[in-house]
Design an enzyme around this catalytic site. Structure first.
Site, PDB file in Angstrom:
ATOM      1  N   THR A 173       0.851  -1.188   0.000  1.00  0.00           N
ATOM      2  CA  THR A 173       0.000   0.000   0.000  1.00  0.00           C
ATOM      3  C   THR A 173       0.886   1.237   0.000  1.00  0.00           C
ATOM      4  OG1 THR A 173      -1.642  -1.200   1.295  1.00  0.00           O
ATOM      5  CG2 THR A 173      -1.866   1.194   1.190  1.00  0.00           C
ATOM      6  N   LYS A 175       2.287   4.695   0.761  1.00  0.00           N
ATOM      7  CA  LYS A 175       2.226   5.598   1.907  1.00  0.00           C
ATOM      8  C   LYS A 175       3.028   6.861   1.596  1.00  0.00           C
ATOM      9  CE  LYS A 175       0.181   2.318   4.381  1.00  0.00           C
ATOM     10  NZ  LYS A 175      -1.171   2.400   4.927  1.00  0.00           N
ATOM     11  N   LYS A 177      -0.707   7.555   2.984  1.00  0.00           N
ATOM     12  CA  LYS A 177      -1.946   7.197   2.312  1.00  0.00           C
ATOM     13  C   LYS A 177      -2.642   8.400   1.696  1.00  0.00           C
ATOM     14  CE  LYS A 177      -3.767   5.307   5.978  1.00  0.00           C
ATOM     15  NZ  LYS A 177      -4.780   4.617   6.824  1.00  0.00           N
ATOM     16  N   LYS A 201      -0.910  -0.699  -4.220  1.00  0.00           N
ATOM     17  CA  LYS A 201      -2.316  -0.518  -3.855  1.00  0.00           C
ATOM     18  C   LYS A 201      -2.612   0.911  -3.436  1.00  0.00           C
ATOM     19  CE  LYS A 201      -5.474  -1.897  -0.102  1.00  0.00           C
ATOM     20  NZ  LYS A 201      -5.452  -0.579   0.548  1.00  0.00           N
ATOM     21  N   ASP A 203      -4.595   3.225  -0.940  1.00  0.00           N
ATOM     22  CA  ASP A 203      -5.196   3.038   0.367  1.00  0.00           C
ATOM     23  C   ASP A 203      -6.700   3.206   0.242  1.00  0.00           C
ATOM     24  OD1 ASP A 203      -5.711   3.407   3.374  1.00  0.00           O
ATOM     25  OD2 ASP A 203      -3.556   3.079   3.271  1.00  0.00           O
ATOM     26  N   HIS A 294     -11.339  -4.040  -0.293  1.00  0.00           N
ATOM     27  CA  HIS A 294     -10.899  -3.632   1.040  1.00  0.00           C
ATOM     28  C   HIS A 294     -12.091  -3.660   1.984  1.00  0.00           C
ATOM     29  CE1 HIS A 294      -9.141  -1.354   4.342  1.00  0.00           C
ATOM     30  NE2 HIS A 294      -7.970  -1.618   3.801  1.00  0.00           N
ATOM     31  N   SER A 379      -2.474  -8.035   5.470  1.00  0.00           N
ATOM     32  CA  SER A 379      -1.822  -6.727   5.511  1.00  0.00           C
ATOM     33  C   SER A 379      -2.051  -6.090   6.866  1.00  0.00           C
ATOM     34  CB  SER A 379      -2.362  -5.812   4.406  1.00  0.00           C
ATOM     35  OG  SER A 379      -3.713  -5.472   4.661  1.00  0.00           O
TER      36      SER A 379
END
Length: 475
Positions: A173, A175, A177, A201, A203, A294, A379
């Site tokens: 993910t 960052k 985010k 990915k 967030d 998610h 995760s």
């Protein structure tokens, strides 16, 4: 006196209030193969019998209301009512019971998780006779499963699309985010994918904010993905979050992703809603896109032990609604999740047939009728020292997602990705050679450090990081 368990239209209408258990508590009922079954954890108010509470749950989540109504005589109530057919005390708990309720399949619209949940977890959760109520599990019968299309593609088709076999998939993910510009965001995506990750990915918070509008993000991420693919010779992907304020806008973003040729998009299925998710899943199926899901907001619903909905139910609902990936917790990271409970719902996501196993929280045998599987995503607070445990716990059909565990590497994003890829391949090879990762995992990682300076640097940074808190939701 024998309790009245059937409603007879010919008996005549008698106004007034009667106990729910006279109609909806039927301990002699024989469950049908087509019934949808629910296991509720009930905490009755003081003085309320568990049989009355179980019957009330069955009534209020199906055909009942608080008083007798004359229109009951205009239908065959016995065909449509829910039935509380068994109640058992929860071991070690005072005044807690598991109530088993059977619902006729005709109560529910075909292929609609929205309608299923509106009935089973609707107004009944605010019922005054109950201090608390939690839906622990659902059995979805094959006759109802077959009305859903399920994941857009499933685990095997995803592997074929990516041409990646024999190991877990790696993700990250991006960052921070929130706050990055689209160009800097794309740069981070490129560095992570170039370093060896399979996916990066968005967030769950990233939609289309003033600092980074969705179309700009999609364009820079697509450029980064193609550049990383051309340099590595591997198929790469980034979960572009298509979640939006309206279904129309969400599908517009999905269409843009399809036109850019990227392999996968993303949706926040609980905040976005099951109707939106099923619509997006159908679009992805028709247009060759994988769908990453998610679970933002899940802990509001599932974390309390006595009230709400267990995540295994939310996971089953997602598999019906449609999703190729679903976040499932890590067991070893920063987020809530007991090992046996987590593995229970991971199997419900991936496998085709799962036997009842109360030791893992599985109350009912579930047959998915060859519906495609949903890949679990681990995760949240994981790093290279967790890799042996993750490979041992989840096996190959999982996506292991390291956000801070990639971007926090002291040498930068690409070395962080290299460290994770080396750790994964070392642990996978050790497992394939028959080594016990639970016992020898640390040695496997230390040995790999000798020929990977990136992994050695990561191991030094995170050697003291642990998240040791007791799990709230236990069996």
């Amino acid at each position: 006196m024998v309790p009245q368990t059937e409603t007879r239209a010919g008996a005549g209408f008698k106004a007034g209030v009667k106990d729910y258990r006279l109609t909806y508590y039927t301990p002699d009922y024989v469950v049908k193969d087509t019934d949808i079954l629910a296991a509720f954890r009930m905490t009755p108010q003081p003085g309320v019998p568990p049989e009355e509470c179980g019957a009330a749950v069955a009534a209020e989540s199906s055909t009942g209301t608080w008083t007798t109504v004359w229109t009951d005589g205009l239908t065959t109530l016995d065909r449509y009512k829910g039935r509380c057919y068994d109640i058992e005390p929860v071991p070690g708990e005072d005044n807690q019971y598991i109530a088993y309720v059977a619902y006729p399949i005709d109560l529910f619209e075909e292929g609609s998780v929205t309608n299923l949940f509106t009935s089973i977890v609707g107004n009944v959760f605010g019922f005054k006779a109950l201090r608390a109520l939690r839906l622990e599990d659902l059995r979805i019968p094959p006759a109802y499963v077959k009305t859903f299309q399920g994941p857009p593609h499933g685990i095997q088709v995803e592997r074929d699309k990516l041409n990646k076999y024999g190991r877990g998939l790696l993700g990250c993910t991006i960052k921070p985010k929130l706050g990055l510009s689209a160009k800097n965001y794309g740069r981070a995506v490129y560095e992570c994918l170039r370093g060896g990750l399979d996916f990066t990915k968005d967030d769950e918070n990233v939609n289309s904010q003033p600092f980074m509008r969705w179309r700009d993000r999609f364009l820079f991420v697509a450029e980064a993905t193609y550049k990383a693919q051309s340099e590595t010779g591997e198929i790469k992907g980034h979960y572009l979050n298509a979640t939006a304020a309206t279904c129309e806008e969400m599908l517009k973003r999905a269409q843009c992703a399809k036109e850019l040729g990227v392999p996968i998009i993303m949706h926040d299925y609980l905040t976005g809603g099951f109707t939106a998710n099923t619509s997006l899943s159908s679009y992805c199926r028709d247009h060759g896109l994988l769908l990453h899901i998610h679970r933002a907001m899940h802990a509001v619903i599932d974390r309390q032990r006595n009230h709400g909905i267990h995540f295994r139910v939310l996971a089953k609902a997602l598999r019906l609604s449609g999703g190729d990936h679903l976040h499932s917790g890590t067991v070893v990271g920063k987020l809530e999740g007991e090992r046996e409970v987590t593995l229970g719902f991971v199997d419900l996501m991936r496998d085709d047939y799962i036997e009842k196993d109360r030791s893992r929280g599985i109350y009912f045998t579930q047959d998915w009728c060859s519906m495609g599987g949903t890949m679990p995503v681990a995760s949240g607070g994981i790093h290279v020292w967790h890799m042996p445990a993750l490979v041992e716990i989840f096996g190959d059909d999982a996506c292991l997602q390291f956000g801070g565990g990639t971007l926090g590497h002291p040498w930068g994003n690409a070395p962080g990705a290299v460290a994770n890829r080396v750790a994964l391949e070392a642990c996978t090879q050790a497992r394939n050679e028959g080594r016990d990762l639970a016992r020898e995992g640390g040695d496997v990682i230390r040995s790999a450090c000798k020929w990977s300076p990136e992994l050695a640097a990561a191991c030094e940074v995170w050697k003291e990081i642990k998240f040791e808190f007791e799990t709230i939701d236990k069996l």
